[in-house]
Design a protein around this motif. Sequence first.
Motif, mmCIF file in Angstrom:
data_model
loop_
_atom_site.group_PDB
_atom_site.id
_atom_site.type_symbol
_atom_site.label_atom_id
_atom_site.label_comp_id
_atom_site.label_asym_id
_atom_site.label_seq_id
_atom_site.Cartn_x
_atom_site.Cartn_y
_atom_site.Cartn_z
ATOM 1 N N ARG A 258 0.828 -1.201 0.000
ATOM 2 C CA ARG A 258 0.000 0.000 0.000
ATOM 3 C C ARG A 258 0.867 1.258 0.000
ATOM 4 N N ALA A 259 1.914 1.235 0.819
ATOM 5 C CA ALA A 259 2.815 2.388 0.874
ATOM 6 C C ALA A 259 3.544 2.587 -0.449
ATOM 7 N N HIS B 110 10.825 -7.073 -1.606
ATOM 8 C CA HIS B 110 11.372 -7.665 -2.835
ATOM 9 C C HIS B 110 10.406 -7.479 -3.999
ATOM 10 N N LEU B 111 9.108 -7.675 -3.758
ATOM 11 C CA LEU B 111 8.130 -7.463 -4.827
ATOM 12 C C LEU B 111 8.154 -6.011 -5.288
ATOM 13 N N ILE B 112 8.287 -5.101 -4.344
ATOM 14 C CA ILE B 112 8.350 -3.668 -4.680
ATOM 15 C C ILE B 112 9.614 -3.360 -5.479
ATOM 16 N N GLU C 289 12.558 3.446 0.363
ATOM 17 C CA GLU C 289 11.717 4.446 1.015
ATOM 18 C C GLU C 289 10.604 3.782 1.816
ATOM 19 N N VAL C 290 10.032 2.699 1.282
ATOM 20 C CA VAL C 290 9.004 1.961 2.019
ATOM 21 C C VAL C 290 9.585 1.415 3.324
ATOM 22 N N ALA C 291 10.768 0.821 3.235
ATOM 23 C CA ALA C 291 11.409 0.294 4.442
ATOM 24 C C ALA C 291 11.609 1.401 5.477
ATOM 25 N N CYS C 292 11.986 2.588 5.024
ATOM 26 C CA CYS C 292 12.185 3.712 5.946
ATOM 27 C C CYS C 292 10.865 4.187 6.544
ATOM 28 N N TRP C 293 9.794 4.170 5.747
ATOM 29 C CA TRP C 293 8.485 4.549 6.277
ATOM 30 C C TRP C 293 8.157 3.744 7.530
ATOM 31 N N PHE C 294 8.431 2.443 7.453
ATOM 32 C CA PHE C 294 8.053 1.541 8.547
ATOM 33 C C PHE C 294 9.213 1.256 9.501
#
Length: 334
Positions: free
Chosen positions: A30-31, A172-174, A185-190
């Motif tokens: 989603r992110a 990995h899919l992202i 960036e997604v990893a950093c969001w969470f």
Amino acid sequence: MRTENRIEIGFLLFDGFPMACLTSVIEPLRAANEIAGQEAFCWSLVSEKGQKVQSSAGVGFEAERSLAECKDIGILFLLSSPTSVFDDPSFGNGVLRSLGRHGAVLGGISAGVFPLVRSGVMQGHPVSVHWCYEAAFKAEFPDMDARSEVIVRTASRTTVSGAAAGFDLALHLIQDRLGGDVAHEVACWFQHPMMRGAGVRQQVPSSNAPGTGDSLPPLVSRCVELFAGRLSQPISIAEVAQNMKVTPRQIERAFKQATGQSPSHYYRSMRMKAARQMVVYTKDPIPEIALAVGYGSVAPLVTHYRAAFGLSPSEDRRRINRFRVEDNAPLPSV
């Protein structure tokens, strides 16, 4: 939000599935859509007949489609408890096999690998198995290539060991679809510190003693690895010492210092944990379980099992079965 070339993912839910495994995959996807400004991923909740499903936490989830309505799905992940089966195995397993033949990527998250393997679609494919299900999985599927890696991916099959590994899989899919910058960036969001990939092994509790840290000293670690390979044919500490080219006394000291236990008690604890997995997650007769963890008869297994868990294997199984039948309580799942 743009929707071209989006990847459609289905989550096939069984009663008793671990809720964290579902959200840990959906939330980073989603992110990623928000960051990329496009609907690169879409998803739907699936159940065998489109019925409502209850998670292991007792939270109900409304399915958006039935398994029969998944013919156009790109990826289908199974989420379940270890004992989950289709109400109509012939139909459910047939749909999975058909999806696999027509190019869908099939996968299992945590205990979802159990119904996935039962369907027959994993022949010739390695499987990531959570450490807490390892003994039960090997007892039911002795010929499968069960691995301790957090993620095991092939071109058409994906299995992951648990909720945190599900987050890694989503990253990995992202990365595959939108690139490394978006995944980062997604990893950093969470505040997800790192993206684990192929070959990374699961962290396994090393001891019941507090303060031992995430890893054991090399000598103790090598001994534990040897113990794990000899659950059904126990090895003496003297033989272990000879194999390690040290003295039994050195092994005794190393275990006491690292775990607070003697090596023999640590070894017995490993065997009891394996026995309990088979008691809880398989239908194997107790005498067969005794043999599988290195006992020639049931009596010593019962003695040690009762000392470890406070009840006999048969009593433990009756308790679990009573929950299944009377209370419809989900089994532990991760």
